[in-house]
Design a protein around this motif. Sequence first.
Motif, mmCIF file in Angstrom:
data_model
loop_
_atom_site.group_PDB
_atom_site.id
_atom_site.type_symbol
_atom_site.label_atom_id
_atom_site.label_comp_id
_atom_site.label_asym_id
_atom_site.label_seq_id
_atom_site.Cartn_x
_atom_site.Cartn_y
_atom_site.Cartn_z
ATOM 1 N N ARG A 289 5.016 -2.413 -12.914
ATOM 2 C CA ARG A 289 4.254 -3.478 -12.271
ATOM 3 C C ARG A 289 5.194 -4.187 -11.297
ATOM 4 N N ARG B 114 3.584 8.925 -10.498
ATOM 5 C CA ARG B 114 2.890 8.863 -11.792
ATOM 6 C C ARG B 114 2.091 10.151 -12.027
ATOM 7 N N GLU B 115 1.503 10.666 -10.971
ATOM 8 C CA GLU B 115 0.713 11.894 -11.066
ATOM 9 C C GLU B 115 1.558 13.072 -11.542
ATOM 10 N N SER C 11 3.072 9.826 -16.556
ATOM 11 C CA SER C 11 3.048 8.406 -16.928
ATOM 12 C C SER C 11 4.150 7.678 -16.181
ATOM 13 N N LYS D 173 0.832 -1.206 0.000
ATOM 14 C CA LYS D 173 0.000 0.000 0.000
ATOM 15 C C LYS D 173 0.864 1.252 0.000
ATOM 16 N N SER E 95 1.984 6.008 -7.270
ATOM 17 C CA SER E 95 0.849 6.720 -7.861
ATOM 18 C C SER E 95 1.070 8.225 -7.820
ATOM 19 N N THR E 96 1.730 8.717 -6.762
ATOM 20 C CA THR E 96 2.036 10.142 -6.694
ATOM 21 C C THR E 96 3.126 10.503 -7.695
ATOM 22 N N GLU F 112 2.677 1.627 -3.337
ATOM 23 C CA GLU F 112 1.762 2.077 -4.387
ATOM 24 C C GLU F 112 1.406 3.548 -4.219
ATOM 25 N N ASP F 113 1.295 4.019 -2.975
ATOM 26 C CA ASP F 113 1.041 5.444 -2.735
ATOM 27 C C ASP F 113 2.153 6.291 -3.343
#
Length: 306
Positions: A164, A155-156, A160, A145, A152-153, A148-149
């Motif tokens: 995986r 990526r934001e 892009s 978790k 994802s940030t 991934e946080d």
Amino acid sequence: MWFKNLTVYRLTQDIEFAADTLQAALASKPARPCGSQELVTYGFIAPLGKGEDAPLVHQSGNFFLISARKEERILPASVVNDTVKEKVEEIENAQQCKVYKKERDQIKDETIQAMLPKAFIRRGVITAAIAPKLGLIIVNNASAKRAEDLLSTLREVMGSLPVRPVTVKIAPSATLTDWLKTGQASGGFYVLDECELHDTHEDGGSVRCKRQDLTSDEIKNHLATGKVATKLSLAWQDKLSFVLDDKLVIRRLKFEELLQEQAAQDGGEDALAQADATFVLMMMTFAEFLPALYESLGGEEMPASI
């Protein structure tokens, strides 16, 4: 600087990483304190050094180091629920009527807003290394978790980030179980003295062993009844020791004294130089260690686009 837990991700496409471009992207979302009515904030901080001028990206050769900080206000659900219950009871007693769900939810929202400014603040920092030449992003945390946080940030702010989790061709638990049965690993890896076994049946039990002789009859009996290894402590080339689980998460990673002494010698007395030398040596070690580990586990399952 030494990473202690590794969750490793594979870049599924070739991406050009440049320190200045990455710096600009991270600077668009810097870490900041929670506002009085905010539950959580998340942003990037300097991985090395302090102060406003400290860069958000540290580059050494082909490796990049980044860090993010999460700040959140802690409101225990039990405290909120107890306060809401008291207010509901007061209203029902005063007005002699039942408080229904819609009004109860409104009371809860108002209670949270009133409590937020006084709530305890918890901060956590997570660090990751980007190795474009290896096609890997290595997060220094065992929590999927939290990893991934961070991703994802990232990526934001980048727009892009095709990644995986690393996977291998053979189920890791099958290989770990085989290593435990024979008492021998492969590829320069050695079985140590800790494991976790799980029964494959739906209601099956589990066994955790620490500082045990894993070649003993007791362990063999557990394996004979169908239990499989989901965690196993290993060493690699007298350089590293760690616990590997069946999700390929590496925990309690320890760099042996020889590597630590080499980093101290390379870095000298300056703190930043010492941190940089440690980072470089750590990443060069990972560049050998991770491919060897995945190969010993049956070979990495590579994305089709690579």
